[in-house]
Design a protein around this motif. Structure first.
Motif, PDB file in Angstrom:
ATOM      1  N   PRO A 128       0.956  -1.272  -0.090  1.00  9.22           N
ATOM      2  CA  PRO A 128       0.039   0.026   0.168  1.00  9.22           C
ATOM      3  C   PRO A 128       0.875   1.272   0.022  1.00  9.22           C
ATOM      4  N   LEU A 129       0.457   2.407  -0.910  1.00  5.00           N
ATOM      5  CA  LEU A 129       1.135   3.584  -1.011  1.00  5.00           C
ATOM      6  C   LEU A 129       0.400   4.749  -0.647  1.00  5.00           C
ATOM      7  N   VAL A 130       1.003   5.607   0.100  1.00  2.00           N
ATOM      8  CA  VAL A 130       0.582   6.824   0.498  1.00  2.00           C
ATOM      9  C   VAL A 130       1.604   7.819  -0.218  1.00  2.00           C
ATOM     10  N   SER A 131       0.981   8.641  -1.076  1.00  2.00           N
ATOM     11  CA  SER A 131       1.807   9.744  -1.695  1.00  2.00           C
ATOM     12  C   SER A 131       1.493  11.205  -1.244  1.00  2.00           C
ATOM     13  N   ALA A 132       2.750  12.033  -1.040  1.00  2.00           N
ATOM     14  CA  ALA A 132       2.551  13.471  -0.884  1.00  2.00           C
ATOM     15  C   ALA A 132       2.151  13.908  -2.324  1.00  2.00           C
ATOM     16  N   PRO A 133       1.651  15.128  -2.253  1.00  2.00           N
ATOM     17  CA  PRO A 133       0.840  15.614  -3.495  1.00  2.00           C
ATOM     18  C   PRO A 133       1.585  15.588  -4.934  1.00  2.00           C
ATOM     19  N   TRP A 134       1.067  15.096  -5.809  1.00  2.00           N
ATOM     20  CA  TRP A 134       1.680  15.307  -7.254  1.00  2.00           C
ATOM     21  C   TRP A 134       0.326  15.107  -8.210  1.00  2.00           C
ATOM     22  N   ARG A 135       0.337  15.722  -9.234  1.00  2.00           N
ATOM     23  CA  ARG A 135      -0.913  15.832 -10.036  1.00  2.00           C
ATOM     24  C   ARG A 135      -0.697  14.760 -11.216  1.00  2.00           C
ATOM     25  N   ASP A 136      -1.764  13.727 -11.083  1.00  2.00           N
ATOM     26  CA  ASP A 136      -1.606  12.682 -12.208  1.00  2.00           C
ATOM     27  C   ASP A 136      -2.416  13.002 -13.210  1.00  2.00           C
ATOM     28  N   VAL A 137      -2.082  14.185 -14.053  1.00  2.00           N
ATOM     29  CA  VAL A 137      -2.838  14.685 -15.010  1.00  2.00           C
ATOM     30  C   VAL A 137      -2.903  13.843 -16.298  1.00  2.00           C
ATOM     31  N   GLY A 184      -6.712   7.378  -4.804  1.00  2.00           N
ATOM     32  CA  GLY A 184      -7.927   6.778  -3.854  1.00  2.00           C
ATOM     33  C   GLY A 184      -8.211   5.387  -4.105  1.00  2.00           C
ATOM     34  N   SER A 185      -7.915   4.766  -5.126  1.00  2.00           N
ATOM     35  CA  SER A 185      -8.199   3.517  -5.537  1.00  2.00           C
ATOM     36  C   SER A 185      -6.774   2.806  -5.413  1.00  2.00           C
ATOM     37  N   ASP A 186      -5.767   3.055  -6.521  1.00  2.00           N
ATOM     38  CA  ASP A 186      -4.625   2.562  -6.674  1.00  2.00           C
ATOM     39  C   ASP A 186      -3.360   2.853  -5.533  1.00  2.00           C
ATOM     40  N   TYR A 187      -3.830   4.025  -4.932  1.00  2.00           N
ATOM     41  CA  TYR A 187      -3.010   4.569  -3.968  1.00  2.00           C
ATOM     42  C   TYR A 187      -3.812   5.693  -2.939  1.00  2.00           C
ATOM     43  N   LEU A 188      -3.191   6.278  -1.960  1.00  2.00           N
ATOM     44  CA  LEU A 188      -3.944   7.519  -1.332  1.00  2.00           C
ATOM     45  C   LEU A 188      -3.094   8.545  -1.566  1.00  2.00           C
ATOM     46  N   VAL A 189      -3.495   9.778  -1.535  1.00  2.00           N
ATOM     47  CA  VAL A 189      -2.880  10.932  -1.351  1.00  2.00           C
ATOM     48  C   VAL A 189      -3.202  11.577  -0.270  1.00  2.00           C
ATOM     49  N   ALA A 190      -2.195  12.356   0.272  1.00  2.00           N
ATOM     50  CA  ALA A 190      -2.218  13.124   1.428  1.00  2.00           C
ATOM     51  C   ALA A 190      -1.495  14.409   1.106  1.00  2.00           C
ATOM     52  N   ASP A 191      -2.516  15.361   1.037  1.00  2.00           N
ATOM     53  CA  ASP A 191      -2.055  16.800   0.774  1.00  2.00           C
ATOM     54  C   ASP A 191      -1.542  17.505   1.795  1.00  2.00           C
ATOM     55  N   THR A 192      -1.583  17.249   2.957  1.00  2.00           N
ATOM     56  CA  THR A 192      -0.854  17.842   4.234  1.00  2.00           C
ATOM     57  C   THR A 192      -0.255  16.824   4.961  1.00  2.00           C
ATOM     58  N   ARG A 240      -5.401  -2.445   3.612  1.00  2.00           N
ATOM     59  CA  ARG A 240      -4.082  -2.438   3.222  1.00  2.00           C
ATOM     60  C   ARG A 240      -4.287  -3.310   2.028  1.00  2.00           C
ATOM     61  N   ARG A 241      -4.763  -4.497   2.175  1.00  2.00           N
ATOM     62  CA  ARG A 241      -4.690  -5.405   1.267  1.00  2.00           C
ATOM     63  C   ARG A 241      -5.491  -5.140  -0.025  1.00  2.00           C
ATOM     64  N   ALA A 242      -6.672  -4.540  -0.018  1.00  2.00           N
ATOM     65  CA  ALA A 242      -7.397  -3.943  -1.111  1.00  2.00           C
ATOM     66  C   ALA A 242      -6.613  -3.008  -1.803  1.00  2.00           C
ATOM     67  N   LEU A 243      -6.197  -1.969  -1.190  1.00  2.00           N
ATOM     68  CA  LEU A 243      -5.221  -0.950  -1.871  1.00  2.00           C
ATOM     69  C   LEU A 243      -4.071  -1.579  -2.584  1.00  2.00           C
ATOM     70  N   ALA A 244      -3.328  -2.423  -1.992  1.00  2.00           N
ATOM     71  CA  ALA A 244      -2.118  -3.305  -2.530  1.00  2.00           C
ATOM     72  C   ALA A 244      -2.450  -3.829  -3.651  1.00  2.00           C
ATOM     73  N   GLY A 268      -3.573  -1.463  -6.778  1.00  2.00           N
ATOM     74  CA  GLY A 268      -2.631  -0.873  -7.218  1.00  2.00           C
ATOM     75  C   GLY A 268      -1.673  -1.751  -8.098  1.00  2.00           C
ATOM     76  N   ARG A 269      -1.497  -2.886  -7.532  1.00  2.00           N
ATOM     77  CA  ARG A 269      -0.817  -4.054  -8.483  1.00  2.00           C
ATOM     78  C   ARG A 269      -1.534  -4.297  -9.702  1.00  2.00           C
ATOM     79  N   ARG A 270      -2.916  -4.355  -9.824  1.00  2.00           N
ATOM     80  CA  ARG A 270      -3.839  -4.828 -10.913  1.00  2.00           C
ATOM     81  C   ARG A 270      -3.335  -3.687 -11.981  1.00  2.00           C
ATOM     82  N   THR A 271      -3.356  -2.519 -11.481  1.00  2.00           N
ATOM     83  CA  THR A 271      -3.423  -1.222 -12.387  1.00  2.00           C
ATOM     84  C   THR A 271      -2.006  -1.344 -13.250  1.00  2.00           C
ATOM     85  N   VAL A 272      -0.616  -1.707 -12.231  1.00  2.00           N
ATOM     86  CA  VAL A 272       0.435  -1.680 -13.195  1.00  2.00           C
ATOM     87  C   VAL A 272       0.721  -2.802 -14.306  1.00  2.00           C
TER      88      VAL A 272
END
Length: 379
Positions: free
Chosen positions: A289-298, A305-313, A331-335, A338-342
């Protein structure tokens, strides 16, 4: 076909993340039957630093075993015989971390020869952070640029640095980066990355050190170029600094932790939206499971929110980590997602398909069939 790659190093990934993706691409091409030759300078600073690590020589041998199809030829620029290096080549890939003199000489060879197609590969933020450095590269005779994000691709065209440019994102080498279910988690959080250059010092304090200290997490950090002040800050936060880790052992480090975080360098969070760099691809491929600091997946590479979580603060990072560490099902669902998408979109095999399609678009129709018949290329 014969493909030639010029890069800083594939043998060493010491402070050199560009090796990760290219190793996977070279392996994939070789396994599809292509003849791949790789050239790297004999005095590569990354390799010199790797050999100074206590386990460096042993890890170098491990790299050769893990990547048996990666067999770089080391050269001295002053004596490099380009005629021999390019003999029989149909595609030549030149990574941007090469001397401008070599980049220019290869362009001059392409100017007088139609035997091969020549592509420049850019996987760095210097296009926005050090434009004067990029201006030193002479790309007039290159067939195009492979940029690891749409914003960088557009920059090459808008600035007139290249005639053609394509977006070619990095991706995970899933032969190496996959879950290790036999390894039991020991840490709450692991972060793998280098401190240097003051490009994310404040962000690391906000999104890693602060939350780990507040929550009292058992956390571990791997990387190089940590000054004394950084190591002291990690110690105050209760985080173990574990030093350099060769990249092919990163999946084991992920498996020993319950969660990882992504803290992008400032240029990727601000000036280069849509470029996650290699680490999230590798982490998600490993099923952590991954939590990311802000970056824009434009560019819609993932579903936040589905493949990983985003923390803006930092406070939000704290909340996400607390929730994940308390809930194994979450944790299991998020992981798994994310792996399915990769696996569906972001492996080195996908990127090789894209590379071969780009090459096919640059060569006459009569010569495409032979090259494409040996690769798994889809329309």
């Amino acid at each position: 076909m014969r493909i030639v790659v010029f890069c800083h190093s594939l043998l060493s990934d010491w402070n050199h993340g560009n090796a990760h993706f290219l190793r996977g691409v070279v392996t994939e091409l070789a396994l599809r039957g292509h003849d791949v030759r790789v050239f790297e300078p004999e005095d590569a600073w990354s390799l010199r630093n790797l050999l100074q690590e206590r386990e460096g020589p042993a890890m170098l041998e491990e790299v050769r075993r893990v990547y048996p199809h990666v067999r770089p030829e080391r050269y001295d620029l002053a004596t490099l015989d380009l005629d021999r290096a390019l003999e029989g080549a149909q595609l030549v890939l030149v990574h941007e971390w090469n001397p401008p003199a070599l980049v220019r000489r290869l362009g001059e060879r392409r100017q007088v020869s139609d035997a091969f197609r020549l592509l420049f590969h850019d996987t760095h933020h210097r296009g926005v952070s050090a434009r004067e450095e990029m201006a030193r590269y002479e790309l007039a005779h290159y067939d195009g640029v492979l940029a690891f994000g749409g914003v960088l691709q557009r920059l090459y065209l808008e600035q007139g640095w290249a005639r053609r440019a394509w977006t070619w994102h990095e991706a995970a080498d899933t032969r190496v980066f996959h879950p290790r279910p036999e390894v039991s988690p020991e840490d709450d959080v692991v972060w793998i990355g280098n401190w240097g250059d003051e490009e994310r010092t404040a962000e690391l304090h906000e999104f890693l050190l602060g939350p780990a200290q507040t929550l009292g997490l058992k956390a571990r950090v791997h990387g190089v170029r940590y000054p004394d002040a950084a190591r002291a800050a990690l110690a105050r936060a209760g985080i173990t600094y574990a030093g350099w880790l060769t990249n092919h052992r990163v999946p084991e480090a992920f498996a020993r932790a319950r969660v990882t975080v992504h803290v992008p360098r400032r240029p990727y969070a601000t000036s280069l939206p849509g470029i996650p760099t290699i680490r999230p691809f590798e982490a998600l491929a490993c099923g952590i499971p991954l939590v990311s600091a802000p970056w824009r997946d434009v560019e819609g590479l993932f579903t936040p929110g589905s493949d990983y979580l985003v923390a803006d603060t930092g406070a939000r990072m704290r909340d996400h980590l607390r929730a994940l560490l308390a809930d194994a099902d979450l944790r299991r669902a998020l992981a798994e997602q994310g792996r399915r998408t990769v696996l569906a979109r972001h492996t080195c095999a996908h990127r090789v398909d894209e590379l071969l399609r780009i090459h096919a678009s640059l060569v006459p129709q009569a010569t495409q069939a032979g090259a494409l018949s040996r690769g798994r290329v889809t329309a």
